[in-house]
Design a protein around this motif. Structure first.
Motif, mmCIF file in Angstrom:
data_model
loop_
_atom_site.group_PDB
_atom_site.id
_atom_site.type_symbol
_atom_site.label_atom_id
_atom_site.label_comp_id
_atom_site.label_asym_id
_atom_site.label_seq_id
_atom_site.Cartn_x
_atom_site.Cartn_y
_atom_site.Cartn_z
ATOM 1 N N GLY A 44 25.469 25.496 14.128
ATOM 2 C CA GLY A 44 24.842 24.378 14.822
ATOM 3 C C GLY A 44 24.885 24.466 16.335
ATOM 4 N N PRO A 45 25.285 23.367 16.998
ATOM 5 C CA PRO A 45 25.209 23.318 18.453
ATOM 6 C C PRO A 45 26.194 24.246 19.157
ATOM 7 C CG PRO A 45 26.206 21.316 17.593
ATOM 8 C CD PRO A 45 25.710 22.110 16.411
ATOM 9 N N ALA A 46 27.130 24.849 18.425
ATOM 10 C CA ALA A 46 28.071 25.788 19.044
ATOM 11 C C ALA A 46 27.406 27.119 19.357
ATOM 12 C CB ALA A 46 29.277 25.999 18.147
ATOM 13 N N LEU A 47 26.210 27.352 18.819
ATOM 14 C CA LEU A 47 25.514 28.627 19.021
ATOM 15 C C LEU A 47 24.301 28.439 19.923
ATOM 16 C CD1 LEU A 47 25.606 29.911 15.347
ATOM 17 C CD2 LEU A 47 26.944 30.790 17.274
ATOM 18 N N VAL A 48 24.180 29.307 20.908
ATOM 19 C CA VAL A 48 23.016 29.336 21.793
ATOM 20 C C VAL A 48 22.289 30.644 21.511
ATOM 21 C CG1 VAL A 48 22.218 29.320 24.181
ATOM 22 C CG2 VAL A 48 24.255 28.007 23.534
ATOM 23 N N LEU A 49 21.001 30.532 21.142
ATOM 24 C CA LEU A 49 20.247 31.717 20.724
ATOM 25 C C LEU A 49 19.129 32.037 21.703
ATOM 26 C CD1 LEU A 49 19.851 30.837 16.962
ATOM 27 C CD2 LEU A 49 21.539 32.345 17.995
ATOM 28 N N PRO A 50 19.039 33.293 22.143
ATOM 29 C CA PRO A 50 17.886 33.698 22.955
ATOM 30 C C PRO A 50 16.694 34.006 22.043
ATOM 31 C CG PRO A 50 19.352 35.549 22.693
ATOM 32 C CD PRO A 50 20.006 34.381 22.007
ATOM 33 N N GLU A 51 15.538 34.059 22.611
ATOM 34 C CA GLU A 51 14.322 34.328 21.844
ATOM 35 C C GLU A 51 14.376 35.698 21.171
ATOM 36 O OE1 GLU A 51 10.830 33.890 24.152
ATOM 37 O OE2 GLU A 51 9.494 34.370 22.502
ATOM 38 N N SER A 52 15.123 36.633 21.759
ATOM 39 C CA SER A 52 15.154 37.997 21.233
ATOM 40 C C SER A 52 15.786 38.110 19.847
ATOM 41 C CB SER A 52 15.893 38.917 22.209
ATOM 42 O OG SER A 52 17.228 38.493 22.357
ATOM 43 N N VAL A 53 16.539 37.110 19.399
ATOM 44 C CA VAL A 53 17.120 37.166 18.056
ATOM 45 C C VAL A 53 16.417 36.214 17.089
ATOM 46 C CG1 VAL A 53 19.385 37.941 18.853
ATOM 47 C CG2 VAL A 53 18.929 35.496 18.570
ATOM 48 N N MET A 54 15.360 35.572 17.562
ATOM 49 C CA MET A 54 14.593 34.654 16.724
ATOM 50 C C MET A 54 13.446 35.411 16.058
ATOM 51 S SD MET A 54 16.238 31.874 17.263
ATOM 52 C CE MET A 54 15.187 30.619 16.616
ATOM 53 N N GLU A 55 13.078 34.962 14.859
ATOM 54 C CA GLU A 55 11.970 35.597 14.154
ATOM 55 C C GLU A 55 10.661 35.336 14.894
ATOM 56 O OE1 GLU A 55 11.405 35.852 9.641
ATOM 57 O OE2 GLU A 55 10.199 34.132 10.261
ATOM 58 N N SER A 56 9.837 36.359 14.956
ATOM 59 C CA SER A 56 8.539 36.241 15.614
ATOM 60 C C SER A 56 7.455 36.759 14.669
ATOM 61 C CB SER A 56 8.532 37.063 16.911
ATOM 62 O OG SER A 56 7.278 36.991 17.522
ATOM 63 N N LYS A 57 6.439 35.933 14.439
ATOM 64 C CA LYS A 57 5.350 36.313 13.536
ATOM 65 C C LYS A 57 4.017 36.158 14.242
ATOM 66 C CE LYS A 57 7.687 34.733 9.356
ATOM 67 N NZ LYS A 57 7.618 33.793 8.233
ATOM 68 N N LEU A 58 3.047 36.893 13.736
ATOM 69 C CA LEU A 58 1.699 36.837 14.272
ATOM 70 C C LEU A 58 0.742 36.775 13.096
ATOM 71 C CD1 LEU A 58 -0.349 37.292 16.670
ATOM 72 C CD2 LEU A 58 -0.164 39.725 16.132
ATOM 73 N N GLU A 59 -0.247 35.880 13.183
ATOM 74 C CA GLU A 59 -1.247 35.829 12.131
ATOM 75 C C GLU A 59 -2.481 36.570 12.622
ATOM 76 O OE1 GLU A 59 -1.621 32.159 10.093
ATOM 77 O OE2 GLU A 59 -3.728 32.549 9.622
ATOM 78 N N LEU A 60 -2.872 37.588 11.848
ATOM 79 C CA LEU A 60 -3.994 38.438 12.238
ATOM 80 C C LEU A 60 -4.899 38.640 11.029
ATOM 81 C CD1 LEU A 60 -5.179 40.217 14.522
ATOM 82 C CD2 LEU A 60 -3.850 42.111 13.576
ATOM 83 N N ASP A 61 -6.139 38.262 11.153
ATOM 84 C CA ASP A 61 -7.120 38.392 10.076
ATOM 85 C C ASP A 61 -6.623 37.742 8.780
ATOM 86 O OD1 ASP A 61 -8.820 39.803 11.754
ATOM 87 O OD2 ASP A 61 -7.965 41.751 11.163
ATOM 88 N N GLY A 62 -5.980 36.579 8.913
ATOM 89 C CA GLY A 62 -5.502 35.846 7.760
ATOM 90 C C GLY A 62 -4.209 36.370 7.175
ATOM 91 N N ARG A 63 -3.656 37.415 7.752
ATOM 92 C CA ARG A 63 -2.394 37.967 7.267
ATOM 93 C C ARG A 63 -1.296 37.645 8.270
ATOM 94 N NH1 ARG A 63 -2.868 44.144 6.381
ATOM 95 N NH2 ARG A 63 -2.808 43.879 8.605
ATOM 96 N N GLU A 64 -0.119 37.409 7.746
ATOM 97 C CA GLU A 64 1.024 37.133 8.603
ATOM 98 C C GLU A 64 1.804 38.426 8.813
ATOM 99 O OE1 GLU A 64 3.392 33.265 8.566
ATOM 100 O OE2 GLU A 64 4.679 34.685 7.497
ATOM 101 N N ILE A 65 1.981 38.805 10.069
ATOM 102 C CA ILE A 65 2.690 40.037 10.406
ATOM 103 C C ILE A 65 3.984 39.662 11.119
ATOM 104 C CG2 ILE A 65 2.600 42.175 11.740
ATOM 105 C CD1 ILE A 65 -0.475 41.995 11.464
ATOM 106 N N VAL A 66 5.100 40.204 10.630
ATOM 107 C CA VAL A 66 6.397 39.940 11.262
ATOM 108 C C VAL A 66 6.580 40.943 12.396
ATOM 109 C CG1 VAL A 66 8.894 39.876 10.935
ATOM 110 C CG2 VAL A 66 7.373 39.061 9.122
ATOM 111 N N LEU A 67 6.652 40.445 13.622
ATOM 112 C CA LEU A 67 6.857 41.310 14.777
ATOM 113 C C LEU A 67 8.331 41.621 14.980
ATOM 114 C CD1 LEU A 67 4.416 39.572 17.267
ATOM 115 C CD2 LEU A 67 4.002 41.628 15.916
ATOM 116 N N ARG A 68 9.147 40.623 14.725
ATOM 117 C CA ARG A 68 10.595 40.805 14.911
ATOM 118 C C ARG A 68 11.284 39.876 13.917
ATOM 119 N NH1 ARG A 68 10.864 39.453 20.075
ATOM 120 N NH2 ARG A 68 11.021 37.293 19.546
#
Length: 97
Positions: A44-68
């Motif tokens: 919970g609030p004891a953890l601070v997360l940068p964007e670099s460890v968060m999941e990142s997805k992109l939707e391309l041509d109706g498909r979901e692509i996991v970037l990270r």
């Protein structure tokens, strides 16, 4: 005057060890829980997360692509304990070579 001296001395003691590095292991992804050096578990609030460890997805041509991918159970992470020890910043996921 005595209170000012007490505050100054507490600030000096606190600044001698402002941060500390720790290793942790993700024990659960949702909700995120990280075990530190097999001593205690943070969540919970004891953890601070940068964007670099968060999941990142992109939707391309109706498909979901996991970037990270995000953090998952078993991932080893490097953390920095913030001054006061109330919160930890997750720097990044660790990899084996």
């Amino acid at each position: 005057m005595l209170d000012i001296i007490k505050k100054a001395s507490l600030g000096a003691v606190g600044s001698t060890n402002p941060v500390a590095f720790s290793y942790g292991t993700v024990t659960a992804a949702f909700p995120l829980q990280i075990q530190i050096d097999q001593r205690f578990i943070l969540s919970g609030p004891a953890l601070v997360l940068p964007e670099s460890v968060m999941e990142s997805k992109l939707e391309l041509d109706g498909r979901e692509i996991v970037l990270r991918r995000g953090l998952d159970s078993g991932d080893r992470v490097l953390l920095v304990r913030m001054q006061g020890g109330q919160s930890y910043l997750v720097l990044d996921r660790l990899v084996n070579l």
